[in-house]
Scaffold this active site. Structure first.
Site, PDB file in Angstrom:
ATOM      1  N   TYR A   1       0.185   6.676  20.067  1.00  9.67           N
ATOM      2  CA  TYR A   1       1.394   5.890  20.830  1.00  9.67           C
ATOM      3  C   TYR A   1       1.115   5.180  22.129  1.00  9.67           C
ATOM      4  CZ  TYR A   1       6.080   5.102  22.549  1.00  9.67           C
ATOM      5  OH  TYR A   1       7.361   5.035  23.097  1.00  9.67           O
TER       6      TYR A   1
ATOM      7  N   LYS B   1      -0.483   1.744  13.261  1.00  9.70           N
ATOM      8  CA  LYS B   1      -0.198   0.577  12.594  1.00  9.70           C
ATOM      9  C   LYS B   1       1.059  -0.064  13.059  1.00  9.70           C
ATOM     10  CE  LYS B   1      -2.313   1.497   8.235  1.00  9.70           C
ATOM     11  NZ  LYS B   1      -1.967   1.827   6.535  1.00  9.70           N
ATOM     12  N   THR B   2       1.977   0.699  13.263  1.00 13.07           N
ATOM     13  CA  THR B   2       3.497   0.103  13.601  1.00 13.07           C
ATOM     14  C   THR B   2       3.273  -0.708  15.073  1.00 13.07           C
ATOM     15  OG1 THR B   2       4.710   1.751  12.304  1.00 13.07           O
ATOM     16  CG2 THR B   2       5.853   0.618  14.085  1.00 13.07           C
TER      17      THR B   2
HETATM   18  N1  LIG Z   1      13.921   6.238  24.087  1.00 10.83           N
HETATM   19  C1  LIG Z   1      13.187   6.055  25.040  1.00 10.83           C
HETATM   20  O1  LIG Z   1      13.287   6.876  25.880  1.00 10.83           O
HETATM   21  C2  LIG Z   1      11.811   5.170  24.790  1.00 10.83           C
HETATM   22  C3  LIG Z   1      10.929   5.107  25.913  1.00 10.83           C
HETATM   23  C4  LIG Z   1      10.046   4.154  25.812  1.00 10.83           C
HETATM   24  C5  LIG Z   1      10.011   3.244  25.125  1.00 10.83           C
HETATM   25  N2  LIG Z   1      10.815   3.445  23.959  1.00 10.83           N
HETATM   26  C6  LIG Z   1      10.466   2.412  22.965  1.00 10.83           C
HETATM   27  O2  LIG Z   1      11.801   1.868  22.566  1.00 10.83           O
HETATM   28  C7  LIG Z   1      11.715   1.735  21.024  1.00 10.83           C
HETATM   29  C8  LIG Z   1      12.987   2.336  20.434  1.00 10.83           C
HETATM   30  O3  LIG Z   1      12.695   3.715  20.715  1.00 10.83           O
HETATM   31  P1  LIG Z   1      13.919   4.777  20.144  1.00 10.83           P
HETATM   32  O4  LIG Z   1      14.047   5.837  21.182  1.00 10.83           O
HETATM   33  O5  LIG Z   1      15.001   4.026  19.798  1.00 10.83           O
HETATM   34  O6  LIG Z   1      13.119   5.341  18.939  1.00 10.83           O
HETATM   35  P2  LIG Z   1      13.562   5.666  17.592  1.00 10.83           P
HETATM   36  O7  LIG Z   1      12.814   6.429  16.808  1.00 10.83           O
HETATM   37  O8  LIG Z   1      14.968   6.218  17.507  1.00 10.83           O
HETATM   38  O9  LIG Z   1      13.856   4.141  17.114  1.00 10.83           O
HETATM   39  C9  LIG Z   1      12.797   3.512  16.310  1.00 10.83           C
HETATM   40  C10 LIG Z   1      13.245   2.943  15.028  1.00 10.83           C
HETATM   41  O10 LIG Z   1      12.142   2.281  14.354  1.00 10.83           O
HETATM   42  C11 LIG Z   1      11.963   2.382  13.063  1.00 10.83           C
HETATM   43  N3  LIG Z   1      10.771   2.240  12.849  1.00 10.83           N
HETATM   44  C12 LIG Z   1       9.433   3.018  13.056  1.00 10.83           C
HETATM   45  N4  LIG Z   1       8.530   2.418  12.329  1.00 10.83           N
HETATM   46  C13 LIG Z   1       8.864   1.262  11.606  1.00 10.83           C
HETATM   47  C14 LIG Z   1       7.924   0.299  10.881  1.00 10.83           C
HETATM   48  N5  LIG Z   1       6.800   0.460  10.582  1.00 10.83           N
HETATM   49  N6  LIG Z   1       8.843  -0.461  10.470  1.00 10.83           N
HETATM   50  C15 LIG Z   1      10.237  -0.712  10.495  1.00 10.83           C
HETATM   51  N7  LIG Z   1      10.958  -0.017  11.190  1.00 10.83           N
HETATM   52  C16 LIG Z   1      10.197   1.282  12.002  1.00 10.83           C
HETATM   53  C17 LIG Z   1      12.367   3.695  13.003  1.00 10.83           C
HETATM   54  O11 LIG Z   1      13.169   4.070  11.553  1.00 10.83           O
HETATM   55  C18 LIG Z   1      13.660   3.768  14.050  1.00 10.83           C
HETATM   56  O12 LIG Z   1      14.719   3.201  13.542  1.00 10.83           O
HETATM   57  C19 LIG Z   1      10.223   2.045  20.570  1.00 10.83           C
HETATM   58  O13 LIG Z   1       9.401   1.109  20.251  1.00 10.83           O
HETATM   59  C20 LIG Z   1       9.925   2.944  21.762  1.00 10.83           C
HETATM   60  O14 LIG Z   1       8.716   3.058  21.862  1.00 10.83           O
HETATM   61  C21 LIG Z   1      12.029   4.098  23.857  1.00 10.83           C
END
Ligand SMILES: NC(=O)c1ccc[n+]([C@@H]2O[C@H](COP(=O)([O-])OP(=O)(O)OC[C@H]3O[C@@H](n4cnc5c(N)ncnc54)[C@H](O)[C@@H]3O)[C@@H](O)[C@H]2O)c1
Length: 326
Positions: free
Chosen positions: A145, A91-92
């Site tokens: 995911y 959903k997110t």
């Molecule tokens: N860190 C990595 O290596 C990596 C790699 C590929 C992609 N990403 C993408 O980058 C983005 C950030 O990743 P991250 O590592 O910072 O993860 P993270 O889990 O630290 O950050 C995600 C944030 O989104 C918030 N969140 C989740 N669902 C939500 C919702 N429905 N409404 C509002 N807020 C919501 C969480 O509370 C969190 O603060 C993500 O979209 C992730 O898929 C990260």
């Protein structure tokens, strides 16, 4: 020029660094987060800045705010977190991106979607160029995911084609650094927390599977450059560090940098775990003039210092927040 910028997932690992970077550049930043995996601690240092605003909101519900740019990062990123409530994860990604693209369309904002190397699944092409369509299991434990992010990309490109919107997709490969969640089960945080706690370091399989690790500052630089491109640059564009390390090499480096006496131990490989993952970043080099600059030992040292401080303050591994599907 000062802009008003919305960062969803702004209290998370990457989002908090992005907010910090945008505030430092003089922009007004609206951080939207439901605190599922993000924490106030990650953005505590920004709360007193008049250019920074925090809104607790779940992006699966609509939002109306006046902004010039939207970075859509909200989504739990580690398998432990996104598998905790897989329906909410999809959903997110899907409803969340529809809401944020709808907002961008209404207020004519530029839009950037944080996608992932997981759209390539268990790749049969190595390294992965953007043209590779991936090898993804649609019904496995990681699918909420992987497929959610793939559908989000589809939506971005349909909005671009159908509504002529200035939107972009970056595919992020493994990124690490301070403010990673201490219990996210990801390899860098796992190894560092285990080593600092004097526990053995758990490697899955024989540790020969490879990963490439990008330091967070390098990644944020690329995201900001991508947002700065014209409407013709849509991506998807790979962002990551192409230097490959085996998981075993990473474990050994963590032991060396922490000075820990822990040992490396081996456990069975989980299902759908990719054997190799390496970005082909030729497009990022060419279109953004970008290149990762921070070498693994340098970034790892900063990450170790962060976790060391966190653990000393008694703020170690803990479960995620309470958001649920409905
Ligand atoms: N860190 C990595 O290596 C990596 C790699 C590929 C992609 N990403 C993408 O980058 C983005 C950030 O990743 P991250 O590592 O910072 O993860 P993270 O889990 O630290 O950050 C995600 C944030 O989104 C918030 N969140 C989740 N669902 C939500 C919702 N429905 N409404 C509002 N807020 C919501 C969480 O509370 C969190 O603060 C993500 O979209 C992730 O898929 C990260």
């Amino acid at each position: 020029m000062q802009k008003r910028i919305l960062v969803t997932g702004g209290a998370g690992f990457l989002g908090s660094h992005l907010c910090e970077r945008l505030v430092a550049a003089g922009h007004e930043v609206l951080c939207v987060d439901n605190f599922f995996t993000g924490t106030r601690r990650n953005i505590a240092h920004l709360l007193d800045d008049r250019r920074f605003e925090l809104l607790r909101h779940d992006i699966t519900f609509p939002l109306y705010v006046e902004v010039d740019e939207i970075y859509n990062l909200a989504c739990p990123a580690s398998p432990i977190h996104y598998q905790f409530d897989p329906v909410q994860t999809t959903k997110t990604s899907v409803m969340g991106v529809i809401n944020m693209l709808g907002l961008a369309k209404r207020v004519k904002a530029k839009f950037l979607q944080a996608s992932t190397s997981e759209v390539y699944g268990d790749p049969s092409v190595h390294p992965q160029p953007e043209e590779y369509w991936g090898n993804v299991n649609p019904i496995g434990f990681r699918s909420c995911y992987d497929e959610g992010k793939r559908c989000a990309e589809t939506l971005v490109f349909d909005y671009i084609r159908q509504h002529r919107m200035p939107a972009k997709v970056v595919r992020i490969f493994n990124t690490y650094g301070p403010r990673m969640h201490p219990s996210d089960g990801r390899v860098v945080s796992n190894f560092v927390v285990q080593a600092l706690g004097g526990k053995d370091i758990t490697l899955y399989g024989d540790g020969s599977q490879t990963r490439s690790f990008c330091y967070v500052d390098d990644l944020i630089e690329a995201m900001v450059r991508m947002m700065g491109t014209g409407p013709e640059t849509t991506g998807p564009i790979n962002i990551g560090n192409p230097t490959e390390f085996s998981i075993r090499e990473l474990g050994e480096l963590v032991l060396e940098l922490t000075g820990s006496k822990s040992k490396l131990i081996f456990e069975p490989l989980p299902s759908d775990d990719p054997k190799q993952r390496q970005p082909d970043i030729r497009k990022a080099r060419e279109l953004l003039g970008w290149e990762p600059e921070i070498a693994l030992p340098v970034g790892l040292k900063k990450t170790i210092d962060y976790f060391d401080d966190l653990l000393r303050r008694g703020d170690g591994p803990h479960p995620v927040g309470a958001s649920r599907s409905n």
